[in-house]
Scaffold this active site. Structure first.
Site, short mmCIF file in Angstrom:
data_model
loop_
_atom_site.label_atom_id
_atom_site.label_comp_id
_atom_site.label_asym_id
_atom_site.label_seq_id
_atom_site.Cartn_x
_atom_site.Cartn_y
_atom_site.Cartn_z
N PHE A 1 0.70 -1.25 -0.05
CA PHE A 1 -0.12 0.00 -0.05
C PHE A 1 0.78 1.24 -0.05
O PHE A 1 0.32 2.26 0.50
CB PHE A 1 -0.86 0.04 1.04
N GLU B 1 7.37 1.31 -0.58
CA GLU B 1 8.04 1.92 -1.69
C GLU B 1 9.44 2.28 -1.30
O GLU B 1 10.43 2.09 -2.14
CB GLU B 1 6.98 3.00 -2.06
N ARG C 1 1.46 15.80 -5.42
CA ARG C 1 0.25 15.36 -5.70
C ARG C 1 -0.97 15.61 -4.91
O ARG C 1 -2.14 16.01 -5.54
CB ARG C 1 0.33 13.61 -5.70
N ARG D 1 -1.09 4.63 -0.66
CA ARG D 1 -2.28 4.67 -1.39
C ARG D 1 -3.07 6.00 -1.39
O ARG D 1 -3.39 6.34 -0.65
CB ARG D 1 -3.18 3.41 -1.04
N THR E 1 4.57 11.88 -11.14
CA THR E 1 4.62 13.52 -11.31
C THR E 1 6.16 13.67 -11.83
O THR E 1 6.41 14.75 -12.36
CB THR E 1 4.23 14.34 -10.42
N ALA F 1 2.03 4.63 -7.71
CA ALA F 1 1.51 5.46 -8.68
C ALA F 1 0.25 4.81 -9.34
O ALA F 1 -0.18 5.57 -10.70
CB ALA F 1 2.39 6.34 -9.56
N GLU G 1 -5.12 3.28 -6.69
CA GLU G 1 -5.29 4.18 -5.73
C GLU G 1 -6.64 5.14 -5.90
O GLU G 1 -7.11 5.39 -4.74
CB GLU G 1 -4.19 5.44 -6.15
#
Lengths: 482, 777
Positions: free
Chosen positions: B226, B230, B308, B340, B440, B509, B720
């Protein structure tokens, strides 16, 4: 086989653990044991019984061997397997033939990351094998102790519906890989190694004997609370007296005036048997922990731990429960529960004593109202932030006697005495009376702020529960008017 | 061609307990690693002595920062996060030392024997304090369009306010774990539960001071991630690798649940300050808002999360004049990270708070005011950062969902219910979501693949993405089968492996399928071109008549045939064997880069997203105003995934995301004490939704007939965007609270709306009613 061995069926395999030789203690958790012997399907998610990833199924000593109960193996001591049949996720399928609950979980997309899945499979397996026909409400009850972070549960519920709903017992035996194994009758056992003493008495007399001989020993029923010392704090329990094999402590006796509940009766058994006689206690149990925890936890254990929240305590106190306590000479004394608890996790229990029974009077007076409420962040599998057990005796519309027991508002279950006084003799149906009475709550309690809630919210909760009680006994506006 | 109907590729392993996770791997002669962490939120390390710990039985290594051969840093974007603390500790749970021992108990005993002295320093523990102290992490950012003064001048009404959103713990069922096995020379094999194997490889290599070629990161599957794995999976992997390097033995570190909750970062808590200008018809003209993010003690992914958040502060609405400022603040708490939605939910929450207040102010139905402000198709279609909102499905979603959910009639029924019930109140809310798909940071939008066809006609597909339960491998397998024209049973998607596909981006993402699916297609296209070229020759040589042309060849359902000459066909097995015998390569890499995306951070303008995903949710709740308990009576969700690659997987993603969003909005609460210790550090007090928190009626559907141009099989990312549907639950609760005063007073309700927050919100209404009554008297 040495004295310090236990034997059990592990899935289809007769298995022995020798505590003198094998690298395990009687208090090694079943989860740790399983993973150590290579059965890694059973997962550790939290090591405190709050997620269910480690759920296993276990038959009971001396009971129908094809009936299983679910337990969180992270809180289950290895010695407890003696004479039982343990089923893990590896033993559910019949060879390459998947069990219906496994097939359903695939067909309905009940798994995503898969880490919680073995636990769900075991809870479903137990549900599938239950004696009674599976009803819809049984499903959430069977699964509420299993957390899933991926699916949002819908697919899992659908799996349960398609595999278990309306399922009846007769179909099952042949479909299950782990057909119940007949187990020997319980016999008294002691495990005494260089480091550990773990007694499994089968009579009260034996138990109190050990109690005096091993005064440092911890008493356990299911150990769902004490096991946390090992799993969370890494504090060993070298001396244990396990009361779960004493038949005398496992009876529920329904008498005309009162229910006599043996101290080692599981909370799940109370929930499933006493709805008619003690509805508020059953209500308490229905949101107490999870199925897995309630199968292990005992009423005596919950009382003995004297937790400041102690979900069952406010309820039992409103019923006027009385404890039967036995000492090492097998002498019995009785004490009201309210007097038994003396402070934060403190009781009057002497080192040579044992809680043997809880006597709960049945309320049959129409002018006496008993209610129990709980506020928790999550409805299920969550310890109360605040709970309230209330007993109101009315004389017409006037308060003749009132007891307001609160959990979570002080170091122990406590009465809101000033609030009670403010209500005494007042007209119960008058809303103004409640408006005034709840103001006294601030005099009764100085709650704390903690992980569950702040003190301001706790005070509101305590006051609101009285409102709830009032509403339910007076106007019943909580009954939804759709 | 229709979508794959396959179940999760690992489902049969999941249900039988055969699915292997890292902690399930046998580790003969291996050691257990332990990370010794700071008990203080902010302190100088004055002195320490590891000698007693090192001398403990069963202990193989006790390491400090001085023992790290390479770089002592795991900061993923900006190198501001020492792996092991040097002079100061900046949060409770920051790593200071590493221990390897033959049993976990021996490692714990060694930890007890470490002597260390600290000098306590003042700590900043909350976002509020950080803002007051001016502890900006990096310079503020801004995205703006239009002219605020003009916008507010055109507004009949303005409202100002502030919303806070809480930290959310990922609560992946499998805690952070890594197993590192040293090999020959400098080789290190790393089994890591990571969403970003390439970055894990890079950071391990840097820490060990070896080239990346020596480090091989392998991952079959994660037990949930989730976003929590990362970047923060790197810490555990690097720590285990350091211990494995020092001891020359395999070392595993698996975080205990409480340690995982204490030491790893969470969803960033945000504070959104806003001013909104609107007219009496409910048209919003101007919004001036600032998003404040609590970064924790180091940067991690905070600036991207904030970015974001800012890019989603408009959610689904066209705001002619909008200024969005973003500020990230440093606190002495664990470094917050991806989760997420990646800031999107916080940005969207701010916008939904604003529009909810506008609707309440105008005494209008929230859904109506929302619809009035939706992005348009031909006009009013430009975001504040100048990306055009194309293929906008908001109106279609609104029309279909409000009808399917019988919105208007239920609204009336709820009003009636609330009039009849004193303590029980119902509430309902509709929330849309528009979510930008792509990293992004544009260069991250690339992916690689390696496809191998074996002589027996079986195929392995390797790609840079990781499987965390989201069904990526299942989708990729379906895509590969469709692209190849073979049956899925022929294809196995193998473990992610940095030696097979290098230099990958994180599986994040929501772009896992978009990027890797395209890369796999690219590899398959290469192999197919070879197969077709060979087959054309083969048919031409073996059959009389006109030669076969490549363009007429079709590979479908395991058979290659010439569409003009149906008798000319080869089974896939035969084709593959013939190719092998004729020395044709049956293996290819594939690559993909998302076309045409760019973003200028300085200007706050560009086209950062390849496309937008849309969705809409309606939630109805029943609130017990005395206990604050919320029951979701019904949830209806309609979500846009383009043409679904696998509906079963996509529906599961939407359902799961909604419930995770509901958890963030309701029961998931993180509190810290005055010393910076997290109070809710285990599931005992940290409450994710349980099975009984599921809506009593739960309708989830995918929007039909909306193929997405220029993506793999015309699909859209899922993961997401549906998380934000959970916001409809929060606003439904707010609606129910508002019903206690006949919607006369706007409730204040932050996220999470715990029963505590609800009771305090209700009490505030009660108190203000009392004040009004007193004033009137």
């Amino acid at each position: 086989m040495g004295n310090n061995c236990i034997s059990f069926y592990l899935n289809q395999t007769p298995t022995t653990v020798d505590f003198d030789k094998d690298p395990f203690k009687p208090t090694t958790t079943v989860l740790e044991y399983l993973r150590a012997v290579g059965l890694t399907g059973t997962k550790e998610g939290c090591a405190e019984g709050d997620c269910g990833a480690c759920t296993v199924a276990l038959s009971d000593v001396g009971e129908d061997p094809s009936v299983y109960r679910s337990y969180t193996s992270c809180l289950l001591f290895l010695a407890k397997l003696e004479g039982r049949h343990l089923v893990t996720v590896e033993g559910v399928a019949n060879g390459s033939q998947l069990h219906p609950v496994q097939e359903a979980m695939i067909a309905k997309d009940g798994s995503q990351c898969g880490y919680c899945t073995p636990g769900f499979i075991m809870s479903l397996f137990v549900l599938y094998n239950q004696k009674e026909k599976v009803k819809e409400e049984d499903i959430s009850d069977a699964l509420v102790g299993n957390l899933c972070r991926c699916t949002g549960y819908k697919a899992i519920v659908e799996s349960a519906v398609s595999s278990c709903l309306n399922q009846t017992k007769t179909l099952n035996a042949e479909k299950s890989g782990s057909n119940g194994k007949a187990m020997p009758k319980a016999v008294s056992r002691n495990i005494q190694t260089k480091e550990d003493f773990y007694a499994m008495p089968t009579t009260i007399a034996e138990a109190v004997h050990y109690r005096s001989k091993w005064p440092e020993a911890k008493l356990i029923g299911g150990a769902s609370d004490l096991a946390l010392l090992i799993t969370k704090k890494h504090i060993p329990l070298p001396q244990v007296i396990d009361l779960s094999r004493i038949k005398e402590l496992q009876h529920i006796e329904v008498q005309e005036e009162a229910i006599h509940i043996g101290a080692a009766v599981s909370l799940e058994k109370i929930r499933t048997t006493l709805n008619r006689q003690l509805p508020e206690l059953v209500d308490t149990m229905s949101v107490f922990g999870s199925r897995q925890i309630r199968e292990a936890a005992t009423l005596g254990g919950n009382i003995g731990s004297a937790s400041p929240i102690g979900d069952s305590l406010p309820t039992l106190m409103t019923y006027g429960a009385i404890l039967e306590i036995t000492n090492d000479k097998c002498e019995i004394r009785n004490e009201p529960l309210e007097a038994f608890v003396t402070g934060y996790r403190a009781t009057t229990l002497a080192p040579d004593e044992l809680i043997t029974k809880v006597v709960v009077p049945i309320n049959s007076q129409p002018n006496v109202h008993i209610k129990w409420y709980k506020v928790s962040k999550r409805k299920d599998l969550d310890i109360s932030t605040v709970s309230g057990g209330f007993r109101l005796e009315l004389d017409g519309d006037y308060v003749k006697k009132i007891r307001l027991y609160y959990g979570g508002m002080a170091a122990m279950t406590s009465r809101a005495r000033k609030t009670e006084t403010a209500l005494l003799g007042k007209k119960w149906s008058s809303e103004e009376v409640i408006v005034e009475a709840v103001k006294q709550m601030a005099e009764d309690f100085t709650p704390i702020s903690d992980a569950r809630a702040g003190k301001e919210a706790r005070m509101l909760m305590a006051q609101n529960l009285l409102w709830k009680f009032w509403d339910e006994t007076v106007s019943n506006s909580l009954a939804l008017k759709n | 061609m229709s979508a794959s109907k396959q179940a999760h590729e690992s489902a049969s392993y999941h249900v039988t307990g055969q699915a292997k996770y890292i902690d399930d791997m046998p580790m003969q002669g291996g050691l257990h690693g332990l990370i010794y962490t700071s008990p203080h939120a902010h302190a100088n390390i004055q002195h320490y002595d590891l000698s007693k710990a090192q001398a403990m039985p069963g202990v193989y290594a006790v390491l400090s920062h001085q023992d790290i051969k390479g770089e002592n840093n795991v900061g993923p974007v900006i190198h501001d996060e020492p792996t092991l603390a040097v002079d100061t500790v900046n949060c409770v749970g920051q790593a200071i030392f590493l221990i390897a021992a033959d049993t976990p108990a021996a490692a714990r005993a060694a930890a007890e024997a470490i002597e260390i002295e600290y000098e306590l320093l003042p700590a900043t523990l909350t976002l509020k304090e950080a803002i007051e102290n001016g502890e900006l992490l990096h310079p503020a950012r801004k995205i703006a369009r239009g002219d605020l003064s003009e916008g507010f001048a055109a507004s009949e009404h303005t409202l100002e306010g502030s919303l806070t959103t809480g930290a959310q713990e990922h609560w992946y069922l499998e805690t952070q774990v890594a197993l590192c096995v040293p090999g020959e020379g400098d080789e290190m094999k790393v089994y890591s539960s990571t969403q970003h194997p390439s970055e894990t490889q890079a950071l391990v290599a840097e820490a060990l001071d070896v080239p990346k070629m020596e480090v091989n990161v392998v991952l079959r599957r994660m037990g949930g991630a989730f976003g929590g794995k990362e970047t923060q999976a790197n810490n555990v992997a690097v720590c285990a690798a350091l211990l494995a390097q020092a001891t020359k033995k395999p070392v595993k570190i698996r975080l205990f649940r409480d340690d995982d909750q204490i030491t790893t970062g969470k969803r960033h808590p945000f504070q959104i300050d806003y001013k909104v200008g609107f007219d009496s018809a409910g048209n919003i003209h101007a919004i001036d808002c600032t998003l404040h993010a609590n970064a924790g003690w180091s940067t991690d992914l905070t600036m991207a999360v904030l970015e974001r958040g800012m890019m989603h502060a408009d959610n689904s609405y066209y705001i002619p004049h909008m200024q969005i400022k973003g500020k990230a603040w440093k606190t002495n708490t664990a470094s917050n990270t991806a989760f997420r939605g990646f800031g999107g939910p916080q940005g969207v929450a701010g916008m939904e708070e604003i529009i909810d207040r506008v609707a309440h102010f105008l005494n209008e139905d929230g859904a109506v005011v929302r619809q009035r402000n939706f992005y348009g198709t031909d006009t009013k279609n430009l975001t504040p950062y100048d990306q055009k909102v194309e293929n906008n499905h908001l109106q279609k979603l609104f029309d279909e969902l409000t009808e399917d959910a019988d919105y208007e009639n239920r609204r009336k029924a709820i009003d009636g219910f609330n009039a009849r019930n004193r303590f029980m109140k119902k509430g309902m809310a509709l929330t849309p979501v528009k979510f930008g798909i792509s990293f992004t940071t544009s260069f991250l939008n690339q992916a690689g693949a390696l496809v191998n066809v074996y002589k027996d006609g079986s195929i392995t597909v390797n790609h840079g993405g990781t499987e965390m339960g989201q069904g990526l491998h299942t989708k990729i397998r379906g895509i590969a089968a469709k692209e190849f024209g073979v049956t899925e049973q022929r294809i196995k998607v193998t473990a992610t492996d940095t030696s097979k596909v290098p230099n990958t981006s994180a599986t994040a993402a929501s772009a896992g399928t978009d990027l890797n699916g395209m890369a796999v297609k690219n590899a398959i296209d290469t192999i197919k071109a070879r197969l077709f070229a060979f087959a054309a020759d083969y048919f031409s040589g073996n059959f009389d008549g006109e030669p076969s042309l490549e363009k007429n060849l079709v590979l479908a359902e395991d058979v290659l045939s010439d569409s003009l000459h149906p008798d000319r066909c080869l089974s896939f097995e035969a084709l593959v064997m013939q190719c092998y015998l004729n020395q044709i390569s049956l293996s290819s890499t594939g690559f993909y880069r998302t076309p045409d995306i760019h973003f200028d951070r300085e200007k706050g303008k560009g086209k950062p997203y390849h496309y937008f995903a849309f969705g809409m949710a309606i939630t109805e709740v029943l609130l017990d105003t005395l206990t604050g308990h919320v029951q979701i009576e019904r949830a209806d969700i309609l979500h846009d995934v383009g043409d679904s690659v696998n509906e079963r997987i996509d529906i599961g993603q939407v359902e799961g995301a909604y419930m995770q969003g509901v958890g963030w909005c309701t029961t998931e609460d993180c509190k810290w004490n005055d010393e910076g210790h997290l109070l809710n550090h285990s599931p005992d007090t940290y409450k994710i939704p349980s099975i009984n928190d599921m809506p009593k009626v739960f309708n989830v559907a995918l929007l039909k007939g909306v193929p997405n141009p220029d993506t793999i099989r015309k699909s859209k990312a899922v993961a997401e965007p549906p998380f934000m549907h959970g916001l409809s639950c929060w606003l439904a609760v707010k609606d129910a609270i508002s019903a206690v005063c006949g919607h006369q007073i706007a409730p204040k309700l932050n996220i999470p709306a715990t029963n505590e927050a609800i009771l305090l919100s209700l009490d505030a209404i009660l108190q203000s009613q009392k004040t009004v009554a007193q004033q009137e008297a």
